[in-house]
Design an enzyme around this catalytic site. Structure first.
Site, PDB file in Angstrom:
ATOM      1  CE  LYS A  25      29.150 -58.256 118.899  1.00 50.66           C
ATOM      2  NZ  LYS A  25      29.447 -57.438 117.933  1.00 50.66           N
ATOM      3  CG  PHE A  26      24.222 -54.727 120.339  1.00 45.80           C
ATOM      4  CD1 PHE A  26      24.884 -55.014 119.631  1.00 45.80           C
ATOM      5  CD2 PHE A  26      25.509 -54.719 121.444  1.00 45.80           C
ATOM      6  CE1 PHE A  26      26.221 -55.100 118.742  1.00 45.80           C
ATOM      7  CE2 PHE A  26      26.883 -54.229 120.658  1.00 45.80           C
ATOM      8  CZ  PHE A  26      27.168 -54.860 119.572  1.00 45.80           C
ATOM      9  NE  ARG A  28      16.642 -62.582 126.450  1.00 45.95           N
ATOM     10  CZ  ARG A  28      17.617 -63.694 125.867  1.00 45.95           C
ATOM     11  NH1 ARG A  28      16.803 -64.544 124.925  1.00 45.95           N
ATOM     12  NH2 ARG A  28      17.941 -64.963 126.430  1.00 45.95           N
ATOM     13  CE  LYS A  44      16.699 -56.051 115.736  1.00 46.46           C
ATOM     14  NZ  LYS A  44      17.591 -55.553 114.980  1.00 46.46           N
ATOM     15  CG  ASP A 138      25.605 -57.489 106.968  1.00 44.17           C
ATOM     16  OD1 ASP A 138      25.447 -57.279 108.734  1.00 44.17           O
ATOM     17  OD2 ASP A 138      26.101 -58.050 107.517  1.00 44.17           O
TER      18      ASP A 138
HETATM   19  C1  7HD Z   1      18.644 -58.919 119.097  1.00 45.49           C
HETATM   20  C2  7HD Z   1      18.353 -58.956 117.721  1.00 45.49           C
HETATM   21  C3  7HD Z   1      17.413 -60.403 117.599  1.00 45.49           C
HETATM   22  C4  7HD Z   1      17.540 -60.599 116.287  1.00 45.49           C
HETATM   23  C5  7HD Z   1      16.896 -61.696 115.313  1.00 45.49           C
HETATM   24  N1  7HD Z   1      15.557 -61.850 115.385  1.00 45.49           N
HETATM   25  C6  7HD Z   1      14.264 -60.992 114.601  1.00 45.49           C
HETATM   26  C7  7HD Z   1      13.799 -62.011 114.909  1.00 45.49           C
HETATM   27  C8  7HD Z   1      12.148 -61.068 113.894  1.00 45.49           C
HETATM   28  C9  7HD Z   1      11.916 -60.156 113.175  1.00 45.49           C
HETATM   29 CL1  7HD Z   1      13.142 -58.934 113.788  1.00 45.49          CL
HETATM   30  C10 7HD Z   1      10.506 -59.587 113.483  1.00 45.49           C
HETATM   31  N2  7HD Z   1       9.818 -61.157 113.130  1.00 45.49           N
HETATM   32  C11 7HD Z   1      10.178 -62.635 113.318  1.00 45.49           C
HETATM   33  N3  7HD Z   1       9.451 -63.140 113.834  1.00 45.49           N
HETATM   34  C12 7HD Z   1      10.043 -64.178 113.922  1.00 45.49           C
HETATM   35  C13 7HD Z   1       9.658 -65.652 113.742  1.00 45.49           C
HETATM   36  C14 7HD Z   1       8.915 -65.875 113.566  1.00 45.49           C
HETATM   37  N4  7HD Z   1       8.080 -67.320 113.873  1.00 45.49           N
HETATM   38  C15 7HD Z   1       7.026 -68.589 113.436  1.00 45.49           C
HETATM   39  N5  7HD Z   1       9.233 -67.769 114.659  1.00 45.49           N
HETATM   40  C16 7HD Z   1      10.060 -67.089 114.362  1.00 45.49           C
HETATM   41  C17 7HD Z   1      11.414 -66.781 115.309  1.00 45.49           C
HETATM   42  N6  7HD Z   1      11.218 -63.765 114.459  1.00 45.49           N
HETATM   43  C18 7HD Z   1      10.960 -62.220 113.784  1.00 45.49           C
HETATM   44  C19 7HD Z   1      13.974 -62.397 115.815  1.00 45.49           C
HETATM   45  N7  7HD Z   1      15.201 -62.286 115.902  1.00 45.49           N
HETATM   46  N8  7HD Z   1      17.848 -59.699 114.960  1.00 45.49           N
HETATM   47  O1  7HD Z   1      18.439 -58.297 116.250  1.00 45.49           O
END
Ligand code: 7HD
Length: 288
Positions: A25-26, A28, A44, A138
């Site tokens: 939401k806020f 990437r 983040k 949540d």
């Molecule tokens: C702002 C915001 C976006 C999100 C949702 N979100 C979490 C991740 C994420 C995090 Cl925090 C940590 N590790 C991750 N690994 C992935 C990932 C791994 N693969 C193979 N594909 C992905 C995609 N995403 C991760 C990304 N978005 N919450 O707050």
């Protein structure tokens, strides 16, 4: 000769930024690598003005305060944070297999052995939080990531609070996971306990096995179904899994089974505890 203490002060120049991993939401999340150590993490990036408009500064402050003090294999680590004039940066553990809800949508629903392992790991993560008097509040597939070995990584503590809590919160997003006690208006009804996470664990178990949430409907109908605990479990769900769902989705928070009882439930034991033979084999080979 002492090794230099790890810096507690981080800044953006310390990181090489990689591909975007997702958006929320806020802001990437980006893949990132800390230059000096080569440590891979997820960064983040949240925009201060958007947080201000969304009244979400408190949530981020709580996410940082709570998640940075949690150390559990099924909880995503928050290693540190820093900010510049416009943005807040959270240095998070990189979850190698990404967002669980994407796997759930792709597979439609999980086989019982996989769902049981996820529920068991969720129960372990929640037991750890509750022992520290933290309610997540949540629990839903969108807030769960998977580590490189496919293990559960509970994340997004933006809605978590210290128990017990009577916080009124402007809830946004899905109502599907809300327990009946959080739906009721009125002052005293807002005192709720960590049992809210048990209800959400029941909704999560159902969604893992069925591919949709048990009370999914229009917002008004969803609230009515939740308040009445009205839901049907499809016949393809095993009797043991159905029994666990029914013991978690109980209107009276005090009557929901405990996390210890979840981990001892026949459906969990059947898929998560190594069989007697396996254990015997292991003890013979290791002589333990
Ligand atoms: C702002 C915001 C976006 C999100 C949702 N979100 C979490 C991740 C994420 C995090 Cl925090 C940590 N590790 C991750 N690994 C992935 C990932 C791994 N693969 C193979 N594909 C992905 C995609 N995403 C991760 C990304 N978005 N919450 O707050």
């Amino acid at each position: 000769q002492q090794t230099a203490p790890k810096p507690k002060v981080f800044h953006l120049g310390m990181f090489e930024i990689g591909r975007p991993l997702g958006k929320g939401k806020f802001g990437r999340v980006y893949l990132a690598r800390e230059r000096s150590s080569g440590f891979v993490c997820a960064l983040k990036v949240l925009h201060k003005n958007e947080l201000k408009h969304g009244n979400a500064e408190t949530q981020v402050r709580r996410e940082i305060e709570i998640q940075s003090n949690l150390r559990h294999p099924n909880i995503l680590r928050l290693f540190g944070h820093f900010h510049d004039s416009k943005r807040i940066f959270l240095i998070l553990e990189f979850a190698g297999k990404g967002e669980l809800y994407k796997h759930l949508r792709r597979e439609n629903r999980f086989p019982e052995w996989k769902a049981a392992q996820y529920v068991s790991q969720m129960a372990a993560a929640l037991k750890y939080c509750h022992k520290k008097h933290i309610i997540h509040r949540d629990i839903k597939p969108e807030n769960i990531l998977l580590g490189i070995h496919g293990e559960i990584k509970l994340s997004d503590f933006g809605w978590s609070v210290h128990a017990p809590s009577n916080r009124r919160s402007t809830l946004c997003g899905t109502l599907d996971y809300l327990p009946p006690e959080m739906l009721k208006p009125g002052r005293d009804k807002n005192i709720y306990s960590n049992k809210v996470d048990l209800w959400s664990l029941g909704v999560l178990t159902y969604e893992f096995l069925v591919g949709e949430a048990p009370f999914e409907d229009t917002p008004v109908m969803t609230q009515r179904k939740i308040a009445r605990g009205e839901m049907t479990v499809p016949s393809f769900v095993s009797a043991e899994a159905r029994d666990l769902i029914k013991r978690l989705l109980v209107l009276d928070p005090e009557k929901r089974i405990s996390l210890d009882q979840v981990q001892e439930h026949p459906w969990i034991i059947k898929y998560c505890v190594k069989g007697e033979r396996a254990t015997m084999r292991e003890s013979k080979s290791t002589g333990s």
